[in-house]
Each structure stands twice: as C-alpha cells, then as structure tokens.
Design an enzyme around this catalytic site. Structure first.
Site, PDB file in Angstrom:
ATOM      1  N   ASP A   1       0.848  -1.198   0.000  1.00  0.00           N
ATOM      2  CA  ASP A   1       0.000   0.000   0.000  1.00  0.00           C
ATOM      3  C   ASP A   1       0.887   1.253   0.000  1.00  0.00           C
ATOM      4  O   ASP A   1       0.414   2.356   0.247  1.00  0.00           O
ATOM      5  CB  ASP A   1      -0.954   0.011   1.213  1.00  0.00           C
ATOM      6  CG  ASP A   1      -0.227  -0.078   2.535  1.00  0.00           C
ATOM      7  OD1 ASP A   1       0.919  -0.563   2.574  1.00  0.00           O
ATOM      8  OD2 ASP A   1      -0.810   0.337   3.557  1.00  0.00           O
TER       9      ASP A   1
ATOM     10  N   TRP B   1      -3.039  -1.559  11.855  1.00  0.00           N
ATOM     11  CA  TRP B   1      -1.705  -0.957  11.762  1.00  0.00           C
ATOM     12  C   TRP B   1      -1.719   0.105  12.867  1.00  0.00           C
ATOM     13  O   TRP B   1      -2.482   1.078  12.748  1.00  0.00           O
ATOM     14  CB  TRP B   1      -1.556  -0.215  10.469  1.00  0.00           C
ATOM     15  CG  TRP B   1      -1.154  -0.837   9.182  1.00  0.00           C
ATOM     16  CD1 TRP B   1      -0.209  -0.352   8.344  1.00  0.00           C
ATOM     17  CD2 TRP B   1      -1.699  -1.985   8.496  1.00  0.00           C
ATOM     18  NE1 TRP B   1      -0.131  -1.137   7.214  1.00  0.00           N
ATOM     19  CE2 TRP B   1      -1.022  -2.137   7.283  1.00  0.00           C
ATOM     20  CE3 TRP B   1      -2.697  -2.925   8.826  1.00  0.00           C
ATOM     21  CZ2 TRP B   1      -1.296  -3.174   6.382  1.00  0.00           C
ATOM     22  CZ3 TRP B   1      -2.970  -3.949   7.935  1.00  0.00           C
ATOM     23  CH2 TRP B   1      -2.268  -4.069   6.728  1.00  0.00           C
TER      24      TRP B   1
ATOM     25  N   TYR C   1       0.278   2.912  14.623  1.00  0.00           N
ATOM     26  CA  TYR C   1       1.509   3.695  14.554  1.00  0.00           C
ATOM     27  C   TYR C   1       1.351   4.973  15.385  1.00  0.00           C
ATOM     28  O   TYR C   1       0.529   5.827  15.064  1.00  0.00           O
ATOM     29  CB  TYR C   1       1.810   4.081  13.091  1.00  0.00           C
ATOM     30  CG  TYR C   1       2.119   2.919  12.164  1.00  0.00           C
ATOM     31  CD1 TYR C   1       2.388   1.640  12.650  1.00  0.00           C
ATOM     32  CD2 TYR C   1       2.170   3.108  10.787  1.00  0.00           C
ATOM     33  CE1 TYR C   1       2.699   0.589  11.798  1.00  0.00           C
ATOM     34  CE2 TYR C   1       2.482   2.064   9.922  1.00  0.00           C
ATOM     35  CZ  TYR C   1       2.736   0.807  10.430  1.00  0.00           C
ATOM     36  OH  TYR C   1       3.047  -0.229   9.582  1.00  0.00           O
TER      37      TYR C   1
ATOM     38  N   ARG D   1       1.884   8.502  16.073  1.00  0.00           N
ATOM     39  CA  ARG D   1       2.279   9.591  15.165  1.00  0.00           C
ATOM     40  C   ARG D   1       1.589  10.896  15.564  1.00  0.00           C
ATOM     41  O   ARG D   1       0.537  10.869  16.192  1.00  0.00           O
ATOM     42  CB  ARG D   1       1.831   9.312  13.728  1.00  0.00           C
ATOM     43  CG  ARG D   1       2.434   8.123  13.043  1.00  0.00           C
ATOM     44  CD  ARG D   1       3.748   8.453  12.348  1.00  0.00           C
ATOM     45  NE  ARG D   1       4.473   7.229  12.031  1.00  0.00           N
ATOM     46  CZ  ARG D   1       4.375   6.564  10.873  1.00  0.00           C
ATOM     47  NH1 ARG D   1       3.616   7.026   9.932  1.00  0.00           N
ATOM     48  NH2 ARG D   1       5.064   5.457  10.683  1.00  0.00           N
TER      49      ARG D   1
ATOM     50  N   LYS E   1      -0.340  -4.617  13.895  1.00  0.00           N
ATOM     51  CA  LYS E   1       0.895  -4.459  13.129  1.00  0.00           C
ATOM     52  C   LYS E   1       1.602  -3.228  13.664  1.00  0.00           C
ATOM     53  O   LYS E   1       1.049  -2.122  13.640  1.00  0.00           O
ATOM     54  CB  LYS E   1       0.553  -4.298  11.649  1.00  0.00           C
ATOM     55  CG  LYS E   1       1.765  -4.039  10.785  1.00  0.00           C
ATOM     56  CD  LYS E   1       1.394  -4.022   9.318  1.00  0.00           C
ATOM     57  CE  LYS E   1       2.577  -3.545   8.502  1.00  0.00           C
ATOM     58  NZ  LYS E   1       2.295  -3.425   7.092  1.00  0.00           N
ATOM     59  N   ILE E   2       2.803  -3.435  14.184  1.00  0.00           N
ATOM     60  CA  ILE E   2       3.515  -2.310  14.798  1.00  0.00           C
ATOM     61  C   ILE E   2       4.922  -2.192  14.195  1.00  0.00           C
ATOM     62  O   ILE E   2       5.381  -3.092  13.505  1.00  0.00           O
ATOM     63  CB  ILE E   2       3.608  -2.463  16.353  1.00  0.00           C
ATOM     64  CG1 ILE E   2       4.432  -3.710  16.730  1.00  0.00           C
ATOM     65  CG2 ILE E   2       2.224  -2.533  16.994  1.00  0.00           C
ATOM     66  CD1 ILE E   2       4.802  -3.773  18.220  1.00  0.00           C
TER      67      ILE E   2
ATOM     68  N   GLY F   1       8.071  -4.028   7.943  1.00  0.00           N
ATOM     69  CA  GLY F   1       9.460  -4.165   7.507  1.00  0.00           C
ATOM     70  C   GLY F   1      10.257  -2.869   7.590  1.00  0.00           C
ATOM     71  O   GLY F   1      11.406  -2.855   7.999  1.00  0.00           O
ATOM     72  N   GLY F   2       9.634  -1.757   7.176  1.00  0.00           N
ATOM     73  CA  GLY F   2      10.342  -0.479   7.146  1.00  0.00           C
ATOM     74  C   GLY F   2      11.169  -0.314   5.885  1.00  0.00           C
ATOM     75  O   GLY F   2      11.046  -1.099   4.942  1.00  0.00           O
TER      76      GLY F   2
ATOM     77  N   GLY G   1       7.020  -5.177   3.130  1.00  0.00           N
ATOM     78  CA  GLY G   1       6.892  -4.760   1.735  1.00  0.00           C
ATOM     79  C   GLY G   1       8.247  -4.531   1.106  1.00  0.00           C
ATOM     80  O   GLY G   1       8.830  -5.407   0.465  1.00  0.00           O
ATOM     81  N   ARG G   2       8.793  -3.328   1.350  1.00  0.00           N
ATOM     82  CA  ARG G   2       9.994  -2.894   0.630  1.00  0.00           C
ATOM     83  C   ARG G   2      11.173  -3.848   0.748  1.00  0.00           C
ATOM     84  O   ARG G   2      11.915  -4.041  -0.206  1.00  0.00           O
ATOM     85  CB  ARG G   2      10.398  -1.488   1.116  1.00  0.00           C
ATOM     86  CG  ARG G   2       9.428  -0.426   0.649  1.00  0.00           C
ATOM     87  CD  ARG G   2       9.584   0.866   1.410  1.00  0.00           C
ATOM     88  NE  ARG G   2       9.026   0.783   2.757  1.00  0.00           N
ATOM     89  CZ  ARG G   2       8.996   1.788   3.618  1.00  0.00           C
ATOM     90  NH1 ARG G   2       9.510   2.949   3.280  1.00  0.00           N
ATOM     91  NH2 ARG G   2       8.463   1.636   4.818  1.00  0.00           N
TER      92      ARG G   2
HETATM   93  P1  FBP Z   1       7.147  -1.788   4.629  1.00  0.00           P
HETATM   94  O1  FBP Z   1       7.550  -3.185   5.035  1.00  0.00           O
HETATM   95  O2  FBP Z   1       7.551  -1.510   3.214  1.00  0.00           O
HETATM   96  O3  FBP Z   1       7.652  -0.776   5.620  1.00  0.00           O
HETATM   97  O4  FBP Z   1       5.573  -1.766   4.649  1.00  0.00           O
HETATM   98  C1  FBP Z   1       4.875  -1.739   5.863  1.00  0.00           C
HETATM   99  C2  FBP Z   1       3.921  -0.574   5.933  1.00  0.00           C
HETATM  100  O5  FBP Z   1       3.161  -0.591   7.117  1.00  0.00           O
HETATM  101  C3  FBP Z   1       3.005  -0.482   4.727  1.00  0.00           C
HETATM  102  O6  FBP Z   1       1.878  -1.299   4.879  1.00  0.00           O
HETATM  103  C4  FBP Z   1       2.721   0.980   4.667  1.00  0.00           C
HETATM  104  O7  FBP Z   1       2.489   1.441   3.377  1.00  0.00           O
HETATM  105  C5  FBP Z   1       3.987   1.592   5.136  1.00  0.00           C
HETATM  106  O8  FBP Z   1       4.648   0.634   5.924  1.00  0.00           O
HETATM  107  C6  FBP Z   1       3.722   2.838   5.942  1.00  0.00           C
HETATM  108  O9  FBP Z   1       4.943   3.420   6.191  1.00  0.00           O
HETATM  109  P2  FBP Z   1       5.113   4.727   7.036  1.00  0.00           P
HETATM  110  O10 FBP Z   1       5.956   4.286   8.205  1.00  0.00           O
HETATM  111  O11 FBP Z   1       5.836   5.659   6.150  1.00  0.00           O
HETATM  112  O12 FBP Z   1       3.758   5.218   7.463  1.00  0.00           O
END
Ligand code: FBP
Length: 252
Positions: free
Chosen positions: A21, A144, A146, A148, A177-178, A203-204, A230-231
C-alpha cells in the site's frame, strides 16, 4: 461474539504478509522502480513465495481482481489510507467498506490508526465500526497501529511500542501491526502487552539483507506471529530468495 479464525491467513499459527500500500502512502517515485510499480509483479512474488496474504488498497483489488482470485493468495484489504503530501496531524481516511472488501474476495481487512494524532478519535471510532462489521462476517481485522503526530515525541521508544500493541488488544484487533525499534527486550514487552492479540511487525525501509534477516530472527524470538513486510522483499534484486530465507525464520 463469533469466533474469529485466522486459519486462512496463517500457517501453523505464524504468518508472512506482503504489504503493497506504499503507492498511496509514499508515492510511486519514492518506493517503486520499473518492475515493482506493477501490482502484478508483486502478486507474482506473493504467489510464488506462498505468502499468507497480500495487502492491497481497494483500487488495486478491483482492477486486478481476476488475477488476485486466480493466484489464490489471500487478499488483505486495507480499508483506509493517506498520502504523504499533507503535512498536518495524520489522519488515515476510510476509503473502502467491509462489504466492498468482502465482495472483492478479502480474507481479512486492515486499518491504520495513528495513536497520538489529533485525529486519533476519528480513527478509533471508524475502527470500532469496521471491527464489528468484519467480525459479524467472520473476517479477521489487522490494525496498523503507529504512534504519530505532534504529541508523539519518542516515536520508537519501548513505551510506545508496547502502547501500540496494547491498543490493538483493547480495541479488538485480531492482529496488531507495529513498528520494531530494534531492541528485542522491548519487543518482548510489547508482545506481552498485546495479550491474546497477535503481533506482526512492519518491515520499514530497505535494509541490507543480512541486517533485515537478523531483525526477522529477533522478531520471531520475541514471540511475534510474523511479519508484514513490503519494501525489504519487493525492492530486493531477488525477492523470492529473500522470501525463502524469511520463511525459514518465520515458520522454522
Ligand atoms: P514496509 O515493510 O515496506 O515498511 O511496509 C509496511 C507498511 O506498514 C506499509 O503497509 C505501509 O504502506 C507503510 O509501511 C507505511 O509506512 P510509514 O511508516 O511511512 O507510514
């Protein structure tokens, strides 16, 4: 409450998800190249790598629906999102409903909450609605979570990591998911704080493979359910090789 089974999106209680995403979250020029800009390239990795789920936003799930269904990779539909262009307090807007996700063939839904943001209240309220709708239909919910926003100072502290996972438990997420701060002891505390809510780690940004795999080992040793990455997979030169190594770590 109906029992929510995670069996469609786990293997022996563990999970490896492929997140995609980032197109809306970061923009194509930040994360993508000629290959991985194409959702079908990502779907192929998820299929050949036998991931437990692929995370797509609604538009991709609609436009590539035939291929997603054919691949048999469980679809995890992300119900909200935001771009990185707006610089104010983060708010991830709901852009897909639970019913739409089900019609698209989703096996689980995902929802971001920026705890600490001035808009936290709205995201918590929306989450409560989608959680009850999804659970009525027997669909697992992945949050998810986070920390922020301008009130959040120590982004990667032990306290905030555990706070995020605990919020997952308290709001009724099946999986939280953290982000991982790199300290295994802190992560153990975060997993403990999540109680019966499972924890997966994002993953980051792309790391050197060795470093990333070491992190994956720490994550599994801290009793997480797995990773949603992802990345670090689809930006790799050989994504399937990374996936194979990751799977050995996650599933033993
Ligand atoms: P990655 O493994 O690439 O970091 O993906 C995990 C994720 O949570 C994605 O689902 C989402 O697009 C992205 O990280 C959000 O990243 P950010 O920390 O910039 O909000």
């Amino acid at each position: 409450m109906k029992h929510i089974s995670l069996s469609k999106i786990t293997t022996r209680g563990k999970a490896l998800y492929l997140a995609y995403d980032q197109g809306i979250e970061h923009g194509p020029s930040t994360d993508f190249n000629d290959k991985n800009v194409n959702p079908l390239y990502i779907l192929d990795i998820a299929k050949k790598g036998k991931f437990n789920g692929i995370v797509f936003q609604k538009g991709i799930a609609e436009k590539y629906n035939k291929e997603i269904r054919k691949s048999k990779v469980p679809l995890i539909l992300k119900l909200n999102g935001k771009t990185k262009l707006f610089k104010g307090e983060p708010l991830s807007a709901q852009i897909c409903s639970v019913d739409e996700a089900i019609n698209l063939g989703a096996k689980a839904v995902g929802f971001t909450i920026y705890v600490g943001s001035q808009h936290e209240e709205q995201m918590l309220e929306e989450f409560a609605k989608i959680e009850s709708q999804a659970h009525k239909k027997g669909l697992p919910v992945i949050a998810w979570i986070y920390p922020r926003g301008s009130s959040v100072k120590k982004y990667y502290s032990k306290e905030l990591m555990a706070y995020a996972s605990r919020v997952g438990l308290e709001i009724g997420a099946d999986i939280a998911k953290i982000n991982y701060n790199g300290n295994p002891k802190d992560l153990q505390w975060a997993v403990k704080s999540a109680g019966r809510c499972k924890v997966v780690i994002a993953g980051g940004v792309k790391l050197r493979e060795k470093e990333f795999l070491k992190q994956a080992k720490d994550i599994m040793q801290a009793s997480c359910m797995g990773l949603a990455v992802g990345r670090n997979v689809w930006q790799a030169k050989k994504p399937l090789e990374v996936a194979r190594k990751l799977k050995r770590i996650v599933f033993g």
